[in-house]
Write a protein that holds these residues in place. Structure first.
Motif, short mmCIF file in Angstrom:
data_model
loop_
_atom_site.label_atom_id
_atom_site.label_comp_id
_atom_site.label_asym_id
_atom_site.label_seq_id
_atom_site.Cartn_x
_atom_site.Cartn_y
_atom_site.Cartn_z
N TYR A 39 0.80 -1.23 0.00
CA TYR A 39 0.00 0.00 0.00
C TYR A 39 0.83 1.28 0.00
CZ TYR A 39 -3.39 -3.57 0.89
OH TYR A 39 -4.15 -4.70 0.77
N PHE A 47 -5.32 -1.06 -5.49
CA PHE A 47 -6.27 -1.79 -4.64
C PHE A 47 -7.69 -1.25 -4.86
CE2 PHE A 47 -8.71 -2.44 -0.74
CZ PHE A 47 -8.84 -3.82 -0.86
N ILE A 50 -9.05 -2.95 -7.81
CA ILE A 50 -9.48 -4.34 -7.53
C ILE A 50 -10.91 -4.33 -7.00
CG2 ILE A 50 -9.13 -6.30 -5.96
CD1 ILE A 50 -6.16 -5.83 -6.07
N TYR A 56 -14.11 -9.56 -7.89
CA TYR A 56 -13.80 -9.27 -6.48
C TYR A 56 -15.10 -8.88 -5.77
CZ TYR A 56 -10.90 -7.92 -2.51
OH TYR A 56 -10.31 -7.84 -1.25
N GLY A 163 -13.53 -4.83 5.09
CA GLY A 163 -12.77 -5.33 3.93
C GLY A 163 -12.18 -6.70 4.12
N SER A 164 -12.35 -7.31 5.29
CA SER A 164 -11.72 -8.59 5.61
C SER A 164 -10.20 -8.48 5.65
CB SER A 164 -12.14 -9.69 4.61
OG SER A 164 -11.93 -10.96 5.19
N THR A 165 -9.72 -7.29 6.00
CA THR A 165 -8.27 -7.11 6.13
C THR A 165 -7.72 -7.97 7.26
OG1 THR A 165 -8.52 -4.91 5.21
CG2 THR A 165 -6.46 -5.35 6.36
N ASN A 168 -5.68 -10.88 6.27
CA ASN A 168 -4.29 -10.77 5.80
C ASN A 168 -3.28 -11.02 6.92
OD1 ASN A 168 -5.48 -8.17 3.70
ND2 ASN A 168 -4.98 -10.22 3.02
N TYR A 208 -9.08 -13.43 -6.86
CA TYR A 208 -7.68 -13.04 -6.61
C TYR A 208 -6.80 -13.17 -7.86
CZ TYR A 208 -8.94 -12.39 -1.81
OH TYR A 208 -9.54 -11.90 -0.67
N THR A 215 -5.47 -7.49 -9.98
CA THR A 215 -4.75 -8.08 -8.84
C THR A 215 -3.30 -8.39 -9.22
OG1 THR A 215 -6.85 -9.09 -8.23
CG2 THR A 215 -4.91 -9.82 -7.02
N PHE A 218 -1.42 -5.21 -8.94
CA PHE A 218 -1.28 -4.88 -7.51
C PHE A 218 -0.14 -5.68 -6.88
CE2 PHE A 218 -2.99 -6.22 -3.22
CZ PHE A 218 -2.95 -4.98 -2.59
N MET A 254 -1.13 -15.69 -2.30
CA MET A 254 -0.65 -15.00 -3.50
C MET A 254 0.87 -15.11 -3.58
SD MET A 254 -3.01 -11.75 -4.45
CE MET A 254 -1.89 -10.55 -3.83
N GLU A 282 1.21 -12.79 0.02
CA GLU A 282 0.01 -12.51 0.83
C GLU A 282 -0.76 -13.78 1.15
OE1 GLU A 282 -3.24 -9.04 0.42
OE2 GLU A 282 -3.72 -10.76 -0.82
N SER A 284 -4.78 -14.58 2.47
CA SER A 284 -6.07 -13.96 2.73
C SER A 284 -6.96 -15.05 3.33
CB SER A 284 -6.64 -13.42 1.42
OG SER A 284 -7.66 -12.51 1.67
C1 AVI Z 1 -7.02 -5.78 1.87
N1 AVI Z 1 -7.32 -7.19 1.77
C2 AVI Z 1 -8.47 -7.55 2.55
C3 AVI Z 1 -7.39 -7.71 0.38
C4 AVI Z 1 -7.78 -9.20 0.40
O1 AVI Z 1 -8.79 -9.54 -0.22
O2 AVI Z 1 -7.12 -10.00 1.05
C5 AVI Z 1 -6.09 -7.52 -0.34
C6 AVI Z 1 -6.12 -8.12 -1.72
N2 AVI Z 1 -5.22 -8.92 -2.19
C7 AVI Z 1 -5.55 -9.27 -3.42
N3 AVI Z 1 -6.71 -8.71 -3.73
C8 AVI Z 1 -7.07 -7.97 -2.67
#
Ligand code: AVI
Length: 321
Positions: A39, A47, A50, A56, A163-165, A168, A208, A215, A218, A254, A282, A284
């Motif tokens: 970020y 983002f 996305i 998404y 956002g379900s962060t 992560n 994703y 994505t 990103f 990811m 990442e 998720s």
């Molecule tokens: C911020 N977060 C919740 C996103 C997720 O869905 O895990 C980040 C993201 N990574 C890929 N697309 C979005």
């Protein structure tokens, strides 16, 4: 310029933090890079893109749940609520809550990307000229305090983490976050959290790895950022984006996959890649409602309410410290 916009509390991670974490991640086996560095300004814009792509589903589904239950949230919060948003980004979802709350007395957006945070805070100050807005640029996985000012209207503290962060974080890091936020907000405060639910592998992998390539751009921006800020020499076109559902761990993973044998340099370090070698960028995590409640209870919160959409894609929880 904006009467309601207070001075920024600036705890933005330094370039040295980024460098240290890149060195640590690329010397690990297997190689990793931390997703919080997605970020920067470019990454935050990517983002936001996305969030608009059809595959998404998370953003639009959560927004619909929040719109439907905003009056319930307003009732739980009561008058004069002070809203603290973790990872505030473009500040779109919070408008819905601010409009529904009865006379909110402060809004504290917290984000790791300073430029993005300030832009969003200014836009909000324009639309909510009487609401004190106190932006904090920080990595909210670390401890910090909020410099509250005297305010006679001040009501309940309400955390907002959409956002379900939370997905992560590793589950244990998620619990650490909830323990820290419970200390930051204090007893009696509320937390509103968006949590993505486990579902069909095809829906998750499409979300994703969207057709539009949002994505992928990103994910690859992490290498571009390392080139921009750390003067690294990643050949970005020699890496590809990959997203995989790991059912056993209940998470989408990811990766950036090296397409060729190559080496990348940073200060005195050299990082070698074999063809097909991956950098894990990442996770998720997707939680069932019962698993999520079990984890947050152990971190000091109690459940007040949980809502989902008709297709059981996403959930929004109201918790109390
Ligand atoms: C911020 N977060 C919740 C996103 C997720 O869905 O895990 C980040 C993201 N990574 C890929 N697309 C979005």
């Amino acid at each position: 310029m904006f009467r309601s916009l207070r001075k920024l509390q600036d705890l933005e991670p330094s370039v040295a933090d980024f460098r240290d974490e890149v060195i640590e991640g690329l010397t690990s086996v297997p190689k990793t890079l931390p997703c919080k560095f997605f970020y920067d300004t470019e990454g935050s814009i990517l983002f936001d893109r996305i969030c608009e792509v059809p595959a998404y589903y998370l953003t639009r589904t959560e927004c619909a749940i929040l719109a439907r239950h905003a009056p319930d949230i307003a009732e739980f919060a009561g008058p004069g609520a002070r809203l603290v948003e973790f990872g505030s980004g473009a500040g779109i979802k919070v408008r819905r809550l601010l409009n529904a709350l009865s006379d909110p007395s402060a809004y504290v957006p917290i984000d790791i990307s300073r430029t993005h945070l300030l832009r969003a805070a200014e836009a909000l100050a324009e639309d909510f000229p009487n609401l004190p807005i106190m932006p904090v640029c920080a990595d909210y996985t670390r401890s910090f305090t909020i410099p509250w000012q005297q305010n006679k209207k001040a009501g309940r503290l309400v955390g907002f983490f959409p956002g379900s962060t939370i997905g992560n974080f590793m589950p244990s890091e998620m619990q650490d976050f909830f323990r820290r936020s419970a200390r930051l907000l204090g007893p009696g405060s509320l937390m509103i959290v968006g949590v993505d639910l486990p579902k069909d592998k095809n829906i998750l992998e499409a979300a994703y790895d969207d057709r539009e390539g949002a994505t992928a751009a990103f994910n690859l921006n992490l290498l571009r950022r390392a080139n921009r800020e750390l003067y690294m020499n990643f050949n970005v076109s020699a890496f590809k984006h990959e997203a995989q559902w790991n059912a056993a761990a209940s998470r989408v993973e990811m990766y950036l996959v090296s397409l060729v044998r190559q080496s990348v340099k940073l200060n005195g370090y050299r990082f070698d890649f074999l063809p097909g070698e991956k950098i894990h960028t990442e996770n998720s995590y997707k939680y069932t409602i019962s698993d999520f409640i079990r984890l947050v209870k152990a971190a000091g919160y109690e459940k007040i309410a949980a809502w989902t959409d008709e297709d059981d894609l996403f959930s929004v929880h109201v918790l109390r410290v």
